[in-house]
Design an enzyme around this catalytic site. Structure first.
Site, mmCIF file in Angstrom:
data_model
loop_
_atom_site.group_PDB
_atom_site.id
_atom_site.type_symbol
_atom_site.label_atom_id
_atom_site.label_comp_id
_atom_site.label_asym_id
_atom_site.label_seq_id
_atom_site.Cartn_x
_atom_site.Cartn_y
_atom_site.Cartn_z
ATOM 1 N N LEU A 225 0.852 -1.192 0.000
ATOM 2 C CA LEU A 225 0.000 0.000 0.000
ATOM 3 C C LEU A 225 0.891 1.247 0.000
ATOM 4 C CD1 LEU A 225 -2.750 -1.081 2.554
ATOM 5 C CD2 LEU A 225 -2.928 -0.996 0.080
ATOM 6 N N GLU B 136 1.140 3.917 -2.740
ATOM 7 C CA GLU B 136 0.787 4.478 -4.046
ATOM 8 C C GLU B 136 1.871 5.391 -4.604
ATOM 9 O OE1 GLU B 136 -3.157 3.295 -2.281
ATOM 10 O OE2 GLU B 136 -1.356 4.306 -1.537
ATOM 11 N N GLN C 56 -6.453 1.124 -6.960
ATOM 12 C CA GLN C 56 -7.592 0.259 -6.652
ATOM 13 C C GLN C 56 -8.911 1.020 -6.792
ATOM 14 O OE1 GLN C 56 -8.127 -1.756 -2.622
ATOM 15 N NE2 GLN C 56 -7.223 -3.384 -3.884
ATOM 16 N N PHE C 57 -8.896 2.260 -6.349
ATOM 17 C CA PHE C 57 -9.960 3.223 -6.617
ATOM 18 C C PHE C 57 -9.300 4.533 -6.999
ATOM 19 C CE2 PHE C 57 -12.121 0.116 -4.060
ATOM 20 C CZ PHE C 57 -13.405 0.068 -4.573
ATOM 21 N N ASP D 33 -9.957 7.377 -6.168
ATOM 22 C CA ASP D 33 -9.846 8.260 -5.009
ATOM 23 C C ASP D 33 -8.471 8.161 -4.351
ATOM 24 O OD1 ASP D 33 -13.178 8.545 -4.210
ATOM 25 O OD2 ASP D 33 -12.502 6.847 -5.395
ATOM 26 N N PHE D 34 -7.853 6.967 -4.423
ATOM 27 C CA PHE D 34 -6.590 6.747 -3.726
ATOM 28 C C PHE D 34 -5.412 7.423 -4.421
ATOM 29 C CE2 PHE D 34 -8.417 2.397 -2.240
ATOM 30 C CZ PHE D 34 -9.337 3.068 -1.448
ATOM 31 N N HIS E 86 -14.754 6.388 -2.320
ATOM 32 C CA HIS E 86 -14.652 5.423 -3.421
ATOM 33 C C HIS E 86 -15.514 5.831 -4.615
ATOM 34 C CE1 HIS E 86 -13.501 3.171 0.209
ATOM 35 N NE2 HIS E 86 -12.817 2.368 -0.588
#
Length: 659
Positions: free
Chosen positions: A396, A398, A420-421, A423-424, A465
């Site tokens: 994790l 990014e 993954q989304f 938003d991240f 999300h």
């Protein structure tokens, strides 16, 4: 200060001395020129030369180094032209970054040096990507990234070390612990006794050395390289030194106790190494003076030549031309290709398979994308087919993964990072907007990176999300942003993104994954990035939209046959297809800009402003915008429905029609 020469010959020791002395004498000249106003800023590395020079001498000439702004010795030891370096420091177009950067914020492929950005930490992750490329090619090479003790407090430091340790990468992280981050002393920067202790926490080897001892630095980096290659593990080195001058010259050193400055002055790396060579009878006072005088004359000559060189004129065309690397021509589908009905999600998956087959140098990275197949199962089966070296689960981290993707690009690889989304993506924002976007403009290095961003609301996923955050990136020169609305465009634009040597942010709406289907050519094809699509013609109102907005507009047109609607699907949000936008305005004279993103600061505002500036005479009504509410995306179904622009479309169209 004890020097261990080991198997270094007399001739090599004298070469080491010249390499160490040269940046010191360049600095002395630069400080004089700074006082004369011939350069405007300087970050002094006086007292720290042994780290930069020793580390560079310990590596092969084709091993990448990622230095900081106090590492002049890296650049000079790699034999970069002092004339061009001086142009760089002056901000001249003749410099390595054509006047677009200052100091050492630039790189050179020829010299295997990657330019820093002022945020410091992100270059550690780029070193991860370079080391990964060496590992994939089975090359016995390492990468080396510098950071300061202050930089170890940044999140990217921890992300980069963690990724390197988890993936077992041959990378050396070299901390120059020089006592102060600008004016902040180390006791206000960290609480561990020694920064090298952090190596244990990440499962890597740590070394602590005297950074003022040239040979100790040289041997330590040599040893670290051997360990990194043999064990396929990263190494953390903490080199103890001191910054004898200000963070930059304007800041001074009043905050440093005089006794501390005096203590470290006694540890001067040049003076001690000079004394060592005199002890070995390799130098005497006369020889030392001759070497110094020869170097000073060379410096004077190069500076003089740089000062009298005429600078080329600055042009807007040249500036705009260097934002992007040249794009690859569009490849339409073969005339005889088979067309299948596919869901949006399957079109994306097919594009990934075909890109992996066409580009053996393509690496996919993301959380849970290997055996699990990703959160939405788009990468399912890719790991089994292409192997875990090329389809990589990531921690994790990014930001570090995006930085690693840039490092892969420097080494000639293509890469895709799946958020993954969407938003991240905030966790990797700095790498995207300051590294990926700017690197080609800064020093001609492209970033061959695709970021896939599952975005959008309508699936009851709540505030973290469901965002449509594409407008954040359309403002940043150097990025390309695409947002398909059909399965055919989803495949063609994704393949175009992989073909393009520039950073492409590929937004894919989660609500479209399994809800829409359409004809998709079976073979490889690309759709031009920057080219909009006319969905249908009309005479009454033009709807300019993208993503989910295209589906809303088409649904509305079917439900209201009394309205003759011209629908334009932008498909690419950066760069925009202004020709197509103007054509849409001409068609009806009334324009509605529709998007799911929130209204304020959304892309619709930019398009409306352009239309008002360039197409005012074509308008029969004010340009209207229909967008999401200026709130986070709520979870509850009725609240989410109320948030979406679709609920306000009819009102906006009625208002335009009645104008």
């Amino acid at each position: 200060m004890y020097f261990e020469r080991a198997h270094i010959s007399d001739e090599e020791l004298l070469t080491f001395y010249r390499k160490l002395l040269y940046p010191r004498l360049v600095e002395e000249k630069m400080l004089l020129l700074l006082r004369q106003g011939k350069v405007t800023k300087w970050f002094s590395g006086i007292g720290q030369e042994a780290i930069a020079v020793g580390a560079t001498l310990a590596l092969d000439a084709d091993e990448w180094i990622l230095p900081l702004h106090r590492n002049l010795g890296v650049f000079t030891t790699r034999q970069m032209s002092l004339q061009q370096l001086f142009h760089q420091w002056q901000g001249s177009p003749l410099g390595f970054s054509k006047g677009r950067e200052r100091s050492f914020h630039f790189g050179s492929r020829q010299h295997h040096i990657c330019g820093m950005i002022s945020h410091l930490g992100p270059q550690l992750s780029i070193a991860d990507g370079i080391a990964l490329a060496h590992q994939l090619r089975q090359e016995n090479k390492v990468s080396l990234a510098f950071t300061g003790e202050g930089g170890t407090s940044e999140g990217e430091f921890h992300e980069a070390l963690n990724v390197a340790a988890v993936w077992g990468l041959p990378v050396i992280f070299l901390i120059e612990n020089n006592g102060y981050g600008l004016s902040t002393p180390v006791e206000e920067q960290y609480r561990c006794e020694q920064l090298v202790q952090r190596a244990t926490g990440y499962g890597m080897r740590g070394m602590r050395i005297n950074g003022n001892n040239l040979l100790e630095v040289y041997h330590a980096v040599k040893e670290a390289k051997q360990h990194a290659l043999h064990e396929q593990q990263p190494v953390l080195i903490e080199a103890m030194t001191f910054r004898m001058r200000g963070h930059e010259e304007a800041s001074g050193t009043k905050y440093v106790p005089a006794a501390l400055l005096e203590e470290w002055a006694q540890q001067d790396p040049v003076r001690h190494f000079e004394g060592f060579l005199q002890y070995l009878h390799l130098l005497d006072e006369q020889t030392t003076r001759q070497i110094r005088e020869t170097i000073r004359q060379d410096i004077e000559h190069d500076i003089h030549e740089a000062l009298i060189a005429p600078a080329p004129a600055v042009t807007i065309g040249d500036e705009l031309l260097d934002i992007y690397a040249p794009a690859i021509p569009v490849e339409p589908p073969p005339a005889a290709t088979t067309v299948h009905e596919k869901r949006f999600i399957n079109a994306i998956s097919e594009a990934l398979h075909q890109a992996m087959e066409r580009y053996p140098n393509l690496v996919l990275m993301g959380q849970d994308i290997a055996e699990y197949g990703g959160a939405f199962k788009i990468t399912e089966g890719l790991s089994a087919k292409f192997g875990k070296d090329r389809v990589r689960n990531t921690p994790l981290c990014e930001s570090a993964i995006i930085g690693a993707a840039l490092g892969l690009s420097i080494m000639g690889y293509k890469s895709m990072v799946e958020m993954q989304f969407g938003d991240f993506v905030t966790c990797g924002f700095n790498q995207i907007v300051n590294n990926l976007a700017k690197i080609h403009y800064r020093w001609g290095q492209n970033a061959d990176v695709v970021l896939r961003l599952p975005a959008g609301a309508g699936v009851g996923a709540g505030p973290f999300h469901s965002q449509s955050n594409e407008a954040w990136f359309t403002h940043v020169p150097g990025l390309k942003v695409v947002y398909p609305s059909t399965p055919a465009d989803a495949k063609g634009l994704l393949l175009a993104a992989f073909a393009d040597p520039n950073p492409v942010l590929y937004f894919e709406h989660k609500a479209l994954y399994r809800s829409i289907s359409g004809p998709v050519p079976e073979d490889w094809y690309t759709i031009e990035i920057g080219k909009a699509r006319q969905v249908q013609s009309g005479d009454d109102i033009s709807i300019i939209t993208y993503g989910s907005g295209v589906l809303w507009a088409m649904e509305y047109a079917q439900q209201h046959p009394e309205r003759s609607l011209y629908i334009l699907d932008l498909r690419t949000l950066q760069p925009l297809d202004y020709t197509a936008i103007k054509t849409a305005v001409e068609a009806t004279g009334k324009v509605l800009i529709l998007h799911e993103d929130t209204l304020t600061g959304g892309l619709g505002g930019e398009i409306a402003a352009w239309i008002a500036e360039h197409c005012f005479a074509l308008l029969d009504a004010p340009v209207m915008r229909c967008a999401g509410l200026d709130t986070p995306v709520p979870f509850a179904a009725e609240l989410e429905k109320n948030f979406l622009a679709k609920t306000r479309m009819h009102q906006c169209i009625q208002q335009l029609a009645n104008y």
